[in-house]
Write an enzyme that holds these catalytic residues in place. Structure first.
Site, PDB file in Angstrom:
ATOM      1  N   SER A 118      39.774  15.715  45.058  1.00 16.46           N
ATOM      2  CA  SER A 118      38.901  14.998  44.126  1.00 16.46           C
ATOM      3  C   SER A 118      38.320  13.722  44.716  1.00 16.46           C
ATOM      4  O   SER A 118      37.316  13.209  44.218  1.00 16.46           O
ATOM      5  CB  SER A 118      39.657  14.673  42.833  1.00 16.46           C
ATOM      6  OG  SER A 118      40.641  13.687  43.068  1.00 16.46           O
ATOM      7  N   LYS A 270      42.091   7.809  41.855  1.00 14.47           N
ATOM      8  CA  LYS A 270      40.647   7.913  41.611  1.00 14.47           C
ATOM      9  C   LYS A 270      40.014   6.580  41.996  1.00 14.47           C
ATOM     10  O   LYS A 270      40.688   5.650  42.423  1.00 14.47           O
ATOM     11  CB  LYS A 270      40.357   8.209  40.129  1.00 14.47           C
ATOM     12  CG  LYS A 270      41.010   9.470  39.574  1.00 14.47           C
ATOM     13  CD  LYS A 270      40.421  10.745  40.111  1.00 14.47           C
ATOM     14  CE  LYS A 270      41.141  11.963  39.524  1.00 14.47           C
ATOM     15  NZ  LYS A 270      40.678  13.233  40.135  1.00 14.47           N
TER      16      LYS A 270
END
EC number: 3.4.21.89
Length: 379
Positions: A118, A270
Site C-alpha cells: 500500500s 500509511k
C-alpha cells in the site's frame, strides 16, 4: 648512589603510580558495585585502604609497590571470585542490555515490518515472484537473504493429490508451513501459511500433480523500518509524514481482518495526508486540501506527479468516503486522514475513515533492512 639507579627508581615510580591509579579506580568501582553485599567491617577496611593508597600515590617517600601488594591481598580476601563469577557478570550485562533495549523499544524506537504494497514505491511489502530456474547455490542464497532479504522456495511431490490442510508452525524464530495431502504425503515450505494463501492463492482442496518443482518461487521480505515513538509526545503529526498506528477501535479495518482469520489489533503504516479541520476532496490525481490542489509538501507532490512509479490519488470502487470528485470530507478533531502512497492498491481512510490520534504509535523514521535502494531515512 649512581645516576642510573636514581633514573631507574624514578621510572619504576612512574610505572607504579600509573598502575596504582588504575587499581584505585577499579577498586572503587568494585566497592560501588558490591557495597550492598558487604558488611560494615569490610567496607571500613576497604575505605581505610583506599585512603592509604591515595596518600601513597601523592607521596614520593612511600613504597608504592608495597601498598599495591597489600591492596591486592585485601581485594582477593574480600572479593573472592568463584568459577562462575565471569558467567554471572556476563548474564548481568546481558540483562541490563535487554532492559535498555526494551526501554528503547517502549519509548523511543520500535521495529516494524511493511506487510503490504500500500506504500509502494516508497516502501515495499512482501514481494513474491515465480521462478523457472533452480535456486542458486547455498552461499548466494545466504548473501541474498542477508543483504536483500530474499529467500528461495521450492516444492516437489512424489504422490501429490488433493491438499488437505496447511499448518503454520515455528522452529525457534522461523515460521514455516506444513502441507498435508490426502495421499498421505506431507511437505514443508519455510514461509507462512498467510503468504501461501494470500500471495500465491494456495488453499486446501487444490490438487497438485506429482512432479518436480510444483512450486518454485522467491520471496523478498517487506521493508523493515524503525518507528520514532518519541517525537509525537512533543508535537502533532504533520501532513506528508509517514505514520504507524494501531487499528484498535477502527471497525472498518478490524472487521476485514476478522474475515482473514486475524484477531486483535494490528499495526498499519500509511501517510498522513490530512489533519484535524482539513476539508478534503479527491480530484484524481490530486488530493485537494482546503480547496487547493497544491501539495503541502514535496513527497505528496511526487505522488501526484504520476512519475517514478507513483500513480496519484484515485477513487476506488466500494470506498466509503470521498466517492466522487465533488464530495468533501472534514477531518474531525483529534483525528488524521491516512492514505497509502500506492493509492490504486491501498485500503486506507477512503474505506474506513479517520484515524484517532490516540491510535498513533509514531512516525516512520528509517528503513534499516534490507539494504536496497530504499535503505535509509523515510521521506
Amino acid at each position: 648512589m649512581s645516576f642510573l639507579f636514581l633514573k631507574n627508581r624514578d621510572l619504576n615510580r612512574k610505572k607504579n603510580k600509573k598502575i596504582a591509579l588504575q587499581f584505585l579506580k577499579d577498586f572503587r568501582r568494585k566497592l560501588h558495585y558490591r557495597r550492598d553485599l558487604l558488611d560494615e567491617a569490610k567496607v571500613k577496611k576497604i575505605l581505610d585502604y583506599l585512603q592509604k593508597l591515595e596518600s601513597a600515590i601523592r607521596s614520593p617517600q612511600q613504597n608504592l609497590e608495597a601498598v599495591l601488594n597489600d591492596g591486592e591481598k585485601l581485594y582477593r580476601s574480600i572479593f573472592t571470585e568463584s568459577k562462575w563469577s565471569g558467567f554471572k557478570e556476563n548474564i548481568e550485562v546481558l540483562f541490563v542490555a535487554l532492559v535498555v533495549a526494551l526501554a528503547i523499544r517502549a519509548y523511543f524506537l520500535q521495529p516494524f515490518k511493511i506487510p503490504t504494497d500500500s506504500m509502494k514505491p516508497t516502501l515495499y511489502g512482501i514481494q513474491v515472484s515465480a521462478r523457472n530456474e533452480q535456486p542458486p547455490h547455498l552461499l548466494r542464497r545466504i548473501l541474498d537473504f542477508c543483504i536483500l532479504g530474499k529467500s528461495y522456495h521450492n516444492l516437489s511431490l512424489k504422490r501429490g493429490g488433493i491438499l488437505e490442510k496447511i499448518e503454520g508452525k515455528k522452529f525457534l524464530f522461523f515460521e514455516y508451513s506444513k502441507l498435508t495431502f490426502e495421499s498421505g504425503e506431507s511437505a514443508v515450505l519455510w514461509t507462512s501459511p498467510h503468504l501461501l494463501e494470500y500471495k500465491l492463492g494456495i488453499r486446501p482442496g487444490m490438487t497438485f500433480e506429482p512432479k518436480m518443482n510444483v512450486l518454485n518461487f522467491e520471496v523478498e521480505t517487506g521493508d523493515q523500518v524503525l518507528v520514532n515513538k518519541f517525537i509525537y509526545h512533543f508535537r502533532f503529526p504533520k501532513r506528508g509524514e509517514v505514520i504507524v498506528f494501531k487499528t484498535t477501535g477502527i471497525e472498518g479495518i478490524e472487521s476485514n481482518l476478522r474475515l482473514q482469520g486475524i484477531e486483535g489489533s494490528q499495526y498499519y503504516i500509511k501517510r498522513c495526508v490530512g489533519i484535524a479541520g482539513d476539508v478534503l476532496q479527491i480530484r484524481p490525481p490530486y488530493l485537494s486540501i482546503n480547496g487547493s490542489i497544491t501539495a503541502p509538501n514535496p513527497m505528496m507532490a511526487k505522488i501526484e506527479s504520476q512519475k517514478e512509479g507513483y500513480q496519484g490519488y484515485v477513487i476506488l470502487p466500494n470506498q466509503q468516503y470521498l466517492v466522487d470528485p465533488s464530495e468533501t470530507y472534514t477531518v474531525p478533531p483529534l483525528s488524521l486522514w491516512a492514505m497509502g502512497d500506492n493509492s490504486p492498491d491501498s485500503l486506507d481512510s477512503r474505506f474506513w475513515g479517520p484515524v484517532p490520534m490516540q491510535n498513533i504509535v509514531g512516525t516512520g523514521f528509517i528503513v534499516y533492512w534490507p539494504f536496497s535502494k530504499r535503505w535509509g531515512i523515510i521521506r
